[in-house]
Design a protein around this motif. Structure first.
Motif, PDB file in Angstrom:
ATOM      1  N   LEU A 151      33.359  31.132  54.910  1.00  0.00           N
ATOM      2  CA  LEU A 151      32.059  30.971  54.260  1.00  0.00           C
ATOM      3  C   LEU A 151      31.591  29.521  54.333  1.00  0.00           C
ATOM      4  O   LEU A 151      32.400  28.598  54.288  1.00  0.00           O
ATOM      5  N   VAL A 152      30.301  29.367  54.404  1.00  0.00           N
ATOM      6  CA  VAL A 152      29.704  28.040  54.282  1.00  0.00           C
ATOM      7  C   VAL A 152      29.603  27.752  52.790  1.00  0.00           C
ATOM      8  O   VAL A 152      29.051  28.566  52.039  1.00  0.00           O
ATOM      9  N   PRO A 153      30.163  26.654  52.302  1.00  0.00           N
ATOM     10  CA  PRO A 153      30.034  26.343  50.878  1.00  0.00           C
ATOM     11  C   PRO A 153      28.561  26.308  50.458  1.00  0.00           C
ATOM     12  O   PRO A 153      27.689  25.914  51.233  1.00  0.00           O
ATOM     13  N   GLY A 154      28.298  26.757  49.248  1.00  0.00           N
ATOM     14  CA  GLY A 154      26.927  26.777  48.747  1.00  0.00           C
ATOM     15  C   GLY A 154      26.784  27.699  47.559  1.00  0.00           C
ATOM     16  O   GLY A 154      27.776  28.133  46.971  1.00  0.00           O
ATOM     17  N   ARG A 155      25.536  28.034  47.215  1.00  0.00           N
ATOM     18  CA  ARG A 155      25.237  28.910  46.068  1.00  0.00           C
ATOM     19  C   ARG A 155      24.954  30.320  46.583  1.00  0.00           C
ATOM     20  O   ARG A 155      24.171  30.504  47.507  1.00  0.00           O
ATOM     21  N   TYR A 156      25.610  31.278  45.949  1.00  0.00           N
ATOM     22  CA  TYR A 156      25.507  32.666  46.365  1.00  0.00           C
ATOM     23  C   TYR A 156      25.284  33.567  45.150  1.00  0.00           C
ATOM     24  O   TYR A 156      25.634  33.208  44.032  1.00  0.00           O
ATOM     25  N   CYS A 197      28.138  42.807  48.470  1.00  0.00           N
ATOM     26  CA  CYS A 197      26.994  42.115  49.078  1.00  0.00           C
ATOM     27  C   CYS A 197      27.008  40.678  48.571  1.00  0.00           C
ATOM     28  O   CYS A 197      27.060  40.447  47.366  1.00  0.00           O
ATOM     29  N   LEU A 198      26.952  39.717  49.485  1.00  0.00           N
ATOM     30  CA  LEU A 198      26.904  38.301  49.137  1.00  0.00           C
ATOM     31  C   LEU A 198      25.719  37.691  49.883  1.00  0.00           C
ATOM     32  O   LEU A 198      25.647  37.784  51.105  1.00  0.00           O
ATOM     33  N   THR A 199      24.782  37.119  49.141  1.00  0.00           N
ATOM     34  CA  THR A 199      23.582  36.566  49.765  1.00  0.00           C
ATOM     35  C   THR A 199      23.168  35.257  49.099  1.00  0.00           C
ATOM     36  O   THR A 199      23.502  35.014  47.936  1.00  0.00           O
ATOM     37  N   GLN A 200      22.440  34.466  49.842  1.00  0.00           N
ATOM     38  CA  GLN A 200      21.857  33.235  49.314  1.00  0.00           C
ATOM     39  C   GLN A 200      20.341  33.358  49.196  1.00  0.00           C
ATOM     40  O   GLN A 200      19.674  32.404  48.822  1.00  0.00           O
ATOM     41  N   ASP A 201      19.802  34.526  49.502  1.00  0.00           N
ATOM     42  CA  ASP A 201      18.359  34.740  49.561  1.00  0.00           C
ATOM     43  C   ASP A 201      17.918  35.734  48.483  1.00  0.00           C
ATOM     44  O   ASP A 201      18.294  36.910  48.537  1.00  0.00           O
ATOM     45  N   SER A 202      17.119  35.282  47.540  1.00  0.00           N
ATOM     46  CA  SER A 202      16.684  36.128  46.425  1.00  0.00           C
ATOM     47  C   SER A 202      15.885  37.342  46.892  1.00  0.00           C
ATOM     48  O   SER A 202      15.877  38.378  46.223  1.00  0.00           O
ATOM     49  N   ARG A 203      15.247  37.262  48.042  1.00  0.00           N
ATOM     50  CA  ARG A 203      14.450  38.386  48.544  1.00  0.00           C
ATOM     51  C   ARG A 203      15.314  39.572  48.941  1.00  0.00           C
ATOM     52  O   ARG A 203      14.793  40.680  49.098  1.00  0.00           O
ATOM     53  N   HIS A 204      16.598  39.354  49.132  1.00  0.00           N
ATOM     54  CA  HIS A 204      17.489  40.419  49.596  1.00  0.00           C
ATOM     55  C   HIS A 204      18.546  40.804  48.555  1.00  0.00           C
ATOM     56  O   HIS A 204      19.534  41.443  48.881  1.00  0.00           O
ATOM     57  N   PHE A 205      18.327  40.399  47.333  1.00  0.00           N
ATOM     58  CA  PHE A 205      19.254  40.722  46.248  1.00  0.00           C
ATOM     59  C   PHE A 205      18.713  41.932  45.495  1.00  0.00           C
ATOM     60  O   PHE A 205      17.508  42.016  45.270  1.00  0.00           O
ATOM     61  N   PRO A 206      19.495  42.908  45.091  1.00  0.00           N
ATOM     62  CA  PRO A 206      20.950  42.930  45.031  1.00  0.00           C
ATOM     63  C   PRO A 206      21.655  43.644  46.170  1.00  0.00           C
ATOM     64  O   PRO A 206      22.878  43.686  46.202  1.00  0.00           O
ATOM     65  N   ASN A 207      20.929  44.235  47.128  1.00  0.00           N
ATOM     66  CA  ASN A 207      21.623  45.074  48.108  1.00  0.00           C
ATOM     67  C   ASN A 207      21.759  44.473  49.508  1.00  0.00           C
ATOM     68  O   ASN A 207      22.283  45.124  50.398  1.00  0.00           O
ATOM     69  N   CYS A 208      21.271  43.265  49.725  1.00  0.00           N
ATOM     70  CA  CYS A 208      21.376  42.562  51.012  1.00  0.00           C
ATOM     71  C   CYS A 208      20.570  43.203  52.130  1.00  0.00           C
ATOM     72  O   CYS A 208      20.667  42.785  53.282  1.00  0.00           O
ATOM     73  N   ALA A 209      19.778  44.224  51.836  1.00  0.00           N
ATOM     74  CA  ALA A 209      19.010  44.914  52.870  1.00  0.00           C
ATOM     75  C   ALA A 209      18.088  43.932  53.588  1.00  0.00           C
ATOM     76  O   ALA A 209      17.370  43.165  52.961  1.00  0.00           O
ATOM     77  N   GLY A 210      18.149  43.945  54.891  1.00  0.00           N
ATOM     78  CA  GLY A 210      17.273  43.119  55.699  1.00  0.00           C
ATOM     79  C   GLY A 210      17.648  41.656  55.784  1.00  0.00           C
ATOM     80  O   GLY A 210      16.900  40.866  56.357  1.00  0.00           O
ATOM     81  N   ASP A 211      18.775  41.265  55.238  1.00  0.00           N
ATOM     82  CA  ASP A 211      19.196  39.855  55.260  1.00  0.00           C
ATOM     83  C   ASP A 211      20.198  39.652  56.389  1.00  0.00           C
ATOM     84  O   ASP A 211      21.357  40.048  56.269  1.00  0.00           O
ATOM     85  N   PRO A 212      19.783  39.031  57.495  1.00  0.00           N
ATOM     86  CA  PRO A 212      20.701  38.849  58.617  1.00  0.00           C
ATOM     87  C   PRO A 212      21.860  37.896  58.306  1.00  0.00           C
ATOM     88  O   PRO A 212      22.884  37.930  58.979  1.00  0.00           O
ATOM     89  N   LYS A 213      21.712  37.073  57.283  1.00  0.00           N
ATOM     90  CA  LYS A 213      22.775  36.128  56.929  1.00  0.00           C
ATOM     91  C   LYS A 213      23.690  36.646  55.822  1.00  0.00           C
ATOM     92  O   LYS A 213      24.666  35.979  55.471  1.00  0.00           O
ATOM     93  N   ALA A 214      23.370  37.796  55.252  1.00  0.00           N
ATOM     94  CA  ALA A 214      24.182  38.349  54.164  1.00  0.00           C
ATOM     95  C   ALA A 214      25.574  38.709  54.663  1.00  0.00           C
ATOM     96  O   ALA A 214      25.776  39.009  55.843  1.00  0.00           O
ATOM     97  N   ILE A 215      26.500  38.672  53.749  1.00  0.00           N
ATOM     98  CA  ILE A 215      27.867  39.075  54.045  1.00  0.00           C
ATOM     99  C   ILE A 215      28.106  40.375  53.295  1.00  0.00           C
ATOM    100  O   ILE A 215      27.908  40.459  52.088  1.00  0.00           O
ATOM    101  N   ARG A 216      28.507  41.391  54.033  1.00  0.00           N
ATOM    102  CA  ARG A 216      28.786  42.701  53.459  1.00  0.00           C
ATOM    103  C   ARG A 216      30.211  43.086  53.806  1.00  0.00           C
ATOM    104  O   ARG A 216      30.648  42.893  54.932  1.00  0.00           O
ATOM    105  N   ARG A 217      30.895  43.649  52.826  1.00  0.00           N
ATOM    106  CA  ARG A 217      32.258  44.128  53.051  1.00  0.00           C
ATOM    107  C   ARG A 217      32.440  45.434  52.291  1.00  0.00           C
ATOM    108  O   ARG A 217      31.831  45.643  51.246  1.00  0.00           O
ATOM    109  N   SER A 218      33.314  46.276  52.823  1.00  0.00           N
ATOM    110  CA  SER A 218      33.718  47.504  52.153  1.00  0.00           C
ATOM    111  C   SER A 218      35.231  47.601  52.263  1.00  0.00           C
ATOM    112  O   SER A 218      35.804  47.228  53.285  1.00  0.00           O
ATOM    113  N   ALA A 219      35.836  48.124  51.202  1.00  0.00           N
ATOM    114  CA  ALA A 219      37.286  48.303  51.201  1.00  0.00           C
ATOM    115  C   ALA A 219      37.623  49.477  50.298  1.00  0.00           C
ATOM    116  O   ALA A 219      36.946  49.702  49.286  1.00  0.00           O
TER     117      ALA A 219
END
Length: 124
Positions: free
Chosen positions: A57-62, A23-45
């Motif tokens: 990715l857009v450069p910035g703080r994550y 889970c990669l997010t820029q929004d503290s409201r959706h940390f740590p699981n990215c639930a409900g964050d439409p801009k979050a990046i989620r990956r599974s492998a």
């Protein structure tokens, strides 16, 4: 501004079972699981594959969290609120009785390629 590419390498995995879920997010409201964050990046492998690559990715703080979903059920299994599966966070903060604070795991993603290792921890 040019895109960024982030290579994420989990370390300390106790076995080769299951999946790594990121889970990669820029929004503290959706940390740590990215639930409900439409801009979050989620990956599974699958565990044991090459590092996870996040391109475009857009450069910035994550803030980043990973879980080692050993049984592949799509969630971090817990017992009495304590994780039974592995977990890790960007910047490897100290772990208490709750997930770390959002500000403790924030890191910068710059244009171009960068690499981060995330230590996976287990409580059981």
């Amino acid at each position: 501004m040019s895109d960024a590419q982030l290579e994420v390498a989990p370390t300390g995995l106790r076995n080769g079972k299951g999946l790594i879920r990121l889970c990669l997010t820029q929004d503290s409201r959706h940390f740590p699981n990215c639930a409900g964050d439409p801009k979050a990046i989620r990956r599974s492998a699958p565990v044991g594959n090459a590092p996870l690559i996040l391109a475009g990715l857009v450069p910035g703080r994550y803030a980043m969290s990973l879980i080692h979903d050993e049984n592949g059920n799509g969630k971090l299994d817990t017992v009495l609120g304590m994780p039974r599966e592995g977990f890790g966070f960007s910047r490897d903060p100290a772990i208490g009785f709750a997930p770390p604070k959002f500000d403790a795991v924030l890191f910068d993603v710059s244009p171009g390629h960068s690499r981060r290792q995330v230590r996976i921890r287990y409580l059981f």
